[in-house]
Write an enzyme that holds these catalytic residues in place. Structure first.
Site, PDB file in Angstrom:
ATOM      1  N   HIS A   1       0.831  -1.203   0.000  1.00 21.75           N
ATOM      2  CA  HIS A   1       0.000   0.000   0.000  1.00 21.75           C
ATOM      3  C   HIS A   1       0.875   1.267   0.000  1.00 21.75           C
ATOM      4  O   HIS A   1       0.638   2.216  -0.741  1.00 21.75           O
ATOM      5  CB  HIS A   1      -0.923  -0.041   1.217  1.00 21.75           C
ATOM      6  CG  HIS A   1      -1.826   1.145   1.341  1.00 21.75           C
ATOM      7  ND1 HIS A   1      -2.290   1.586   2.548  1.00 21.75           N
ATOM      8  CD2 HIS A   1      -2.343   1.985   0.411  1.00 21.75           C
ATOM      9  CE1 HIS A   1      -3.051   2.642   2.362  1.00 21.75           C
ATOM     10  NE2 HIS A   1      -3.110   2.915   1.074  1.00 21.75           N
TER      11      HIS A   1
ATOM     12  N   GLU B   1      -5.062   7.313   6.811  1.00 24.65           N
ATOM     13  CA  GLU B   1      -6.058   6.424   6.220  1.00 24.65           C
ATOM     14  C   GLU B   1      -6.431   5.345   7.233  1.00 24.65           C
ATOM     15  O   GLU B   1      -7.603   5.036   7.436  1.00 24.65           O
ATOM     16  CB  GLU B   1      -5.439   5.762   4.995  1.00 24.65           C
ATOM     17  CG  GLU B   1      -6.229   5.912   3.725  1.00 24.65           C
ATOM     18  CD  GLU B   1      -5.534   5.196   2.583  1.00 24.65           C
ATOM     19  OE1 GLU B   1      -4.493   5.697   2.123  1.00 24.65           O
ATOM     20  OE2 GLU B   1      -6.035   4.150   2.148  1.00 24.65           O
TER      21      GLU B   1
ATOM     22  N   GLU C   1       2.291   1.864  -3.310  1.00 21.85           N
ATOM     23  CA  GLU C   1       1.256   2.460  -4.183  1.00 21.85           C
ATOM     24  C   GLU C   1       1.264   3.985  -4.021  1.00 21.85           C
ATOM     25  O   GLU C   1       1.208   4.732  -4.991  1.00 21.85           O
ATOM     26  CB  GLU C   1      -0.120   1.888  -3.813  1.00 21.85           C
ATOM     27  CG  GLU C   1      -1.299   2.582  -4.492  1.00 21.85           C
ATOM     28  CD  GLU C   1      -2.420   2.926  -3.526  1.00 21.85           C
ATOM     29  OE1 GLU C   1      -2.706   4.134  -3.368  1.00 21.85           O
ATOM     30  OE2 GLU C   1      -2.993   2.000  -2.903  1.00 21.85           O
ATOM     31  N   HIS C   2       1.356   4.467  -2.787  1.00 21.29           N
ATOM     32  CA  HIS C   2       1.369   5.913  -2.545  1.00 21.29           C
ATOM     33  C   HIS C   2       2.643   6.555  -3.081  1.00 21.29           C
ATOM     34  O   HIS C   2       2.613   7.601  -3.709  1.00 21.29           O
ATOM     35  CB  HIS C   2       1.296   6.200  -1.041  1.00 21.29           C
ATOM     36  CG  HIS C   2      -0.095   6.208  -0.515  1.00 21.29           C
ATOM     37  ND1 HIS C   2      -0.676   7.332   0.017  1.00 21.29           N
ATOM     38  CD2 HIS C   2      -1.037   5.233  -0.437  1.00 21.29           C
ATOM     39  CE1 HIS C   2      -1.910   7.049   0.413  1.00 21.29           C
ATOM     40  NE2 HIS C   2      -2.143   5.779   0.149  1.00 21.29           N
TER      41      HIS C   2
HETATM   42 ZN   LIG Z   1      -3.985   4.719   0.336  1.00 22.85          ZN
END
Ligand SMILES: [Zn+2]
Length: 1098
Positions: free
Chosen positions: A70, A174, A73-74
């Site tokens: 994750h 998040e 991904e950022h």
């Molecule tokens: Zn995210």
């Protein structure tokens, strides 16, 4: 072999199975680096899009670094060699009315964007142009520029050092946002209790601890670790790219070739997780009791299942989920609902990853149902036994085959980025490429053997049981590691298990359980009469307008699908008379819907749905879907509305559910709650949750039975019939409605118009409310400015443009730079006749402070407007005009738009065109005077009302060391935004000097930063002031202007525009509202008679 030749030789698949109305062309091909690409040419689209899916996700997270997929991904989007500025990509997209997003799933990571298909010049000349642009040069295509920026992320990402901490913070936010959400908590509990050797058990979001603190304490260099992960898992042959544009396929292929052939290929294998079950013997036959945050009661059975990727032509699990999840007569749900035990049921198989799957059955329980969870479990197994003891039925499979085929054939277009993102993900699956579009949904064959195999998984020795309840059974002795969910887990007791086995094996079962009947709602007639028109009509016609009935009608003239919608509004002021009548109306609605569940289920799964609701203006019904049997369902719903029998037992179930809904609303995220308060403050007669909650307890079944006939006894009927229908049918349906309900006439003068309250110039109001959730640490502010009457077109245009201009800066300033909170939103607020502007922030910082930061942001806008180039200003105009003129994608969108204009009483069917026409001539100086009058905090004419929702709990204060670390990242972000070269080493030295024992670390850090700006960086005075100010804001030590209310809520005389802030609380609201004027009611934009069809006028 030369490059062009290589392209010639490559295989291309173009004859892809598609919906009948699909006018796009498709091409699938594979680049030399093994990157598989789907190109979509859509000559009529006004938006272009691309998506790339990589076959790696959180299942590949390292054991000791949960969330790394994750985080990568950022970070992948933080700068590339070709475009090193970290926000080059987003800036480009915003300037072309675009946006982007990404998500990380278990086995893949998906990135996508969308933006205007044509460049501003061509779009401006003819926004409605549908001609094919045969050849578009790169320079004229926004798509090319976006693809080039997007492609670089996969070719040469930089993982910019100074963005690492900030993005981990974003990931951490998040995660924090999800911590109190039951959906996340319970999902993770299921994962955490799965086979510890299967990556399904991972925690996939990640946090500051798992991605920053823990790795650092192990001596790991985080950024290196991220880059290693990328290196190990990202490879061209694991990527699937989908590009959708106006350009022809050859052009798209050439562009894609040029850019994406450079993505490195490492020939990595497709990931599989074979020989590894998600639930092994150790995890099966376990019962787990979990305590939710919200008041909810659930029973869930999970069966270890197989992955069905290879069975996409027969989708065997759908046979089982169709029967087990059925809600019609004979189903599990109908049975337990009749017992008063359940309010919802879902069932389905899912392929979790290549190698394994799960089949789950989940039931929403009533309080009684929870007491009988064992019986319910046995009933489920009795039903399963009934299903599996017979060979799979051809007729059931045929219904599913028929319906899935119809659904696919008449599937309508969705937003381009949903298309590209969804298809890129589907391309990771082994579908025959010609079935790429249909594969995920269409069932082609009745594979008896595969269904028989599927059945063998639903056994009493192959499942686990989960029960969710706030008060049963108590004694939760464990806490889930990542979310802190309390639970207790144990083997299912042997005697219970024996009963389940007995239920499964016995041939005796309740007569109430049986196979469903043949589904009469599956459509047979699917013809559409297609009459070509030059230009689709932009408004429906009024085909009947007499004393008590009004009917609007438009036959579809552009989407050509065998579907229609019928909207009906029974207008009466009675339901909103008092909080009590509103509650009664709500219960009436719920009882009608409850009584229709079994009947409407067949229609529902055949693509024909209804909705019955009670909005503020009366009662409202909508039926939509395949038009062939639409009138059948409509009539049935009307009869139920008219003849509802209020049963005591069903009343109790509905009332409990309503009570629970209201109570749970207090535990939703504050930013979800704030809207209902601001609405309450802006309309004269409206009842908030608390006012309604107080009434529910005392309402009886008899009250509902007595009262609902009054609603319908006298009302005005307004109808919209839209889609594949003839005018005669529309009129017949209207007659049927009138005949069935037979209301007395309600003159329009008694209907009551839509009005809002008017905030006088100079208003400066703060409504304060403490949030009910004792554990919540987030405050929420909605800062609202009243501008005027939403029917004033010139004013409306300015508000729309203003909101567009401030959209990105507000987010950038308040969220990215000042880091006030994860939820930051700004935009237009529209309610009845109110048009305004609002900024919403959810934050751990208090509302008082947030209010100061918002005022500060707005004050700074004078200069920003001053500095804005004409080109940028025109760019904003184009962006908002494009948005307003965006094409309708399907029939549903068109119907909803018409209905909104009818329902809101303005009948302004050409609103978006009017908006565009009024935005077009606006100049920068118009917006500057608009700003200084309505927005600028020092304007005496401005009218403001803020809603402050105040948290009860306080967040854990950061340690001195945490503050020091954070301030380095924070300053790097600010300097970057200001284009100032940083020198973090020097700042670090200064900061480290501060003793951790200091009382006011924030203040100390701020002082050091000021020194650093002046002495180390030697910035200009103006720059120092701005950076210093922003740094103080992000540290939470900015000053709160005097003009605001001080901490204890006492008003202080303002210095700003000379107004005195008024603080109101619940007890003051009535009196405060009484002192305001009420606006004119919403009026039709023209005399309704003018909408009458030629010839219909007398
Ligand atoms: Zn995210």
């Amino acid at each position: 072999m030369g490059e062009p030749l290589g392209r010639e030789a490559r295989q291309r698949i173009e004859d892809i199975e598609r919906p009948v109305l699909d006018d796009r062309s498709y091409r699938i091909t594979t680049l030399p680096n093994q990157l598989e690409v789907l190109l979509i040419h859509d000559p009529k689209t006004d938006k272009a899009s691309a998506a790339l899916d990589v076959n790696v996700g959180s299942f590949s997270d390292a054991e000791d670094m949960p969330g790394i997929a994750h985080a990568v991904e950022h970070l992948l989007f933080m700068g590339t060699e070709k475009y090193p500025k970290e926000n080059a990509y987003n800036q480009y997209l915003t300037s072309h009315s675009g946006h982007s997003n990404a998500y990380t799933a278990a086995t893949s990571t998906n990135f996508y964007f969308e933006l205007a298909a044509s460049s501003s010049k061509s779009a401006k000349s003819s926004p409605d142009s549908t001609q094919e642009n045969l050849s578009i040069s790169k320079e004229d295509s926004p798509l090319w520029g976006a693809l080039d920026r997007f492609g670089q992320f996969f070719i040469c990402p930089l993982f910019l050092e100074d963005t690492v901490d900030r993005e981990i913070k974003a990931v951490d936010s998040e995660n924090k946002k999800n911590l109190q959400a039951d959906q996340w908590r319970l999902h993770q509990l299921g994962k955490s209790l799965a086979n510890p050797n299967h990556p399904y058990c991972h925690f996939s979001t990640g946090s500051w601890k798992t991605l920053h603190d823990d790795p650092i304490s192990r001596g790991v260099k985080i950024r290196d670790e991220f880059m290693r992960f990328h290196d190990k898992h990202y490879s061209a042959n694991r990527m699937k790219l989908v590009v959708l544009g106006k350009e022809d396929l050859d052009t798209l292929e050439q562009w894609v070739d040029e850019i994406f052939s450079q993505v490195p290929n490492k020939d990595l294998p497709r990931k599989r997780w074979d020989d590894m079950a998600i639930l092994t013997e150790k995890e099966l036959l376990i019962q787990t009791f979990a305590k939710p945050v919200m008041e909810m009661r659930n029973l869930m059975l999970s069966f270890s299942y197989r992955d069905e990727e290879a069975f996409y032509e027969s989708h065997p699990s759908r046979y089982l989920s169709h029967l087990i999840g059925h809600e019609g007569p004979g189903s599990i749900f109908a049975y337990v609902k009749e017992m008063g035990w359940a309010t919802g049921l879902g069932a389905g198989g899912s392929s979790v990853c290549p190698g394994s799957g799960l089949f789950t059955i989940s039931i929403k329980l009533t309080e009684e149902g929870l007491k009988h969870y064992k019986e319910i479990t046995k009933i489920i197994f009795q039903y399963i036994a009934m299903v599996v003891e017979q060979p799979p039925h051809q007729w059931i499979a045929d219904e599913l085959i028929r319906m899935s085929d119809v659904e696919f054939r008449f599937k309508s277009k969705v937003a381009p980025s949903r298309t590209t993102s969804g298809l890129a993900s589907a391309m990771q699956k082994p579908y025959d490429r010609k079935m790429l579009l249909s594969g995920p949904s269409v069932i082609r064959i009745f594979d008896e053997k595969a269904i028989r195999e599927a059945m063998t998984y639903l056994r009493p020795d192959n499942f686990k049981l989960d029960i969710v309840s706030q008060d049963f059974p108590g004694g939760w002795d464990r806490k889930e590691k990542w979310y802190g969910t309390e639970y207790k887990t144990e083997k299912i007791p042997e005697d219970f298990l024996a009963e389940i086995r007995q239920a499964f094996e016995s041939k005796e079962r309740p007569a109430g359980l049986h196979f469903p009947h043949k589904n009469e709602f599956i459509p047979n007639r699917l013809e559409v009469e297609k009459k070509e028109v030059d230009e689709p009509l932009k408004a429906p016609k009024l085909i009947r307008n007499d004393e008590n009935v009004r009917t609007w009608y438009k036959k579809d003239d552009q989407f050509w699908t065998p579907k229609a919608s019928l909207f009906v509004n029974f207008r009466t002021p009675l339901p909103t008379l008092t909080a009590r009548t509103q509650v009664i109306a709500g219960l009436y609605r719920d009882l009608v819907n409850d009584a229709l569940v079994e009947y409407s289920y067949d229609a529902d799964i055949s693509g024909l749905v209804y909705e019955f609701s009670c909005p503020g203006t009366g009662l409202s019904m909508c039926v939509s879907g395949y038009n062939e049997k639409l009138h059948v369902l409509a009539e049935k719903v009307l009869l139920q509305i008219r003849d509802l029998e209020v049963r005591e037992d069903r009343f109790k179930v509905c009332k409990d559910r309503m009570l629970r809904g209201y109570r749970n609303s207090y535990f939703t995220q504050p930013f979800h709650q704030v809207g209902s308060y601001s609405k309450w403050l802006r309309i004269e007669r409206i009842w908030n949750f608390e006012e309604q909650l107080k009434e529910i307890e005392a309402v009886t079944a008899q009250d509902v039975a007595n009262f609902f006939p009054l609603f319908l006894g006298q009302c005005h009927i307004e109808v919209l019939a839209h889609g594949n229908l003839y005018k005669e049918e529309a009129l017949q349906i209207t007659d049927m409605i009138e005949r069935t309900i037979k209301p007395k006439k309600l003159p329009p003068s008694q209907c009551g118009g839509r009005r809002s309250l008017i905030l006088p110039p100079g208003s400066n109001v703060v409504y304060e409310k403490q949030l009910k959730d004792p554990a919540n640490v987030n405050h929420c502010i909605e800062y609202g400015l009243y501008i005027g009457d939403s029917q004033d077109r010139a004013l409306r245009a300015k508000v729309l443009l203003w909101a567009q201009i401030t959209d990105e800066p507000a987010f950038n300033q308040l969220r990215t730079i000042e880091q006030l909170g994860y939820v930051v939103f700004s935009g237009v607020s529209l309610l009845e006749t109110w048009i305004g502007y609002r900024i919403l922030i959810q934050s751990e910082k208090d509302c008082h402070y947030l209010e100061g930061r918002i005022e500060h942001f707005l004050s700074s806008f004078n200069k920003r407007l001053e500095d804005m180039s004409e080109e940028d200003f025109e760019g904003h105009k184009r962006a908002i005009i494009n948005k307003r003129l965006e094409k309708l994608k399907n029939l549903t969108q068109e119907g909803n738009r018409f209905w909104n204009h009818i329902f809101s009483d303005n009948y302004d069917f050409l609103m978006s065109q009017e908006d565009a026409a009024h935005i077009e001539p606006l100049t920068k100086s118009d917006i500057k005077s608009f700003f200084s009058h309505y927005i600028c905090p020092t304007s005496p004419a401005r009218a403001k009302i803020s809603v402050h929702l105040i948290a009860q709990a306080k967040p854990k204060p950061p340690t001195a060391q945490e503050q020091k670390t954070k301030c380095i990242t924070m300053l790097a972000t600010i300097l970057k935004a200001e284009n100032i070269k940083p020198d973090m080493q020097k700042l670090q030295t200064r900061i480290q000097d501060i003793s951790n024992e200091e009382q006011n670390i924030g203040e100390q850090i701020a002082e050091k930063i000021l020194l650093h700006l002046n002495e180390d960086l030697k910035l200009e005075k103006e720059q120092v002031e701005k950076v210093n100010d922003e740094a103080r804001a992000a540290l939470g030590v900015a000053e709160t202007p005097d003009a605001l209310v001080n901490g204890d809520g006492k008003a202080v005389h303002g210095i700003g525009n000379g107004t005195t802030p008024v603080v109101i609380r619940d007890e003051d609201v009535g009196g405060w509202k009484a002192g305001l004027q009420v606006s004119k009611a919403m009026r039709p934009v023209k005399d309704l008679e003018e909408f009458l069809e030629a010839g219909a006028k007398l």
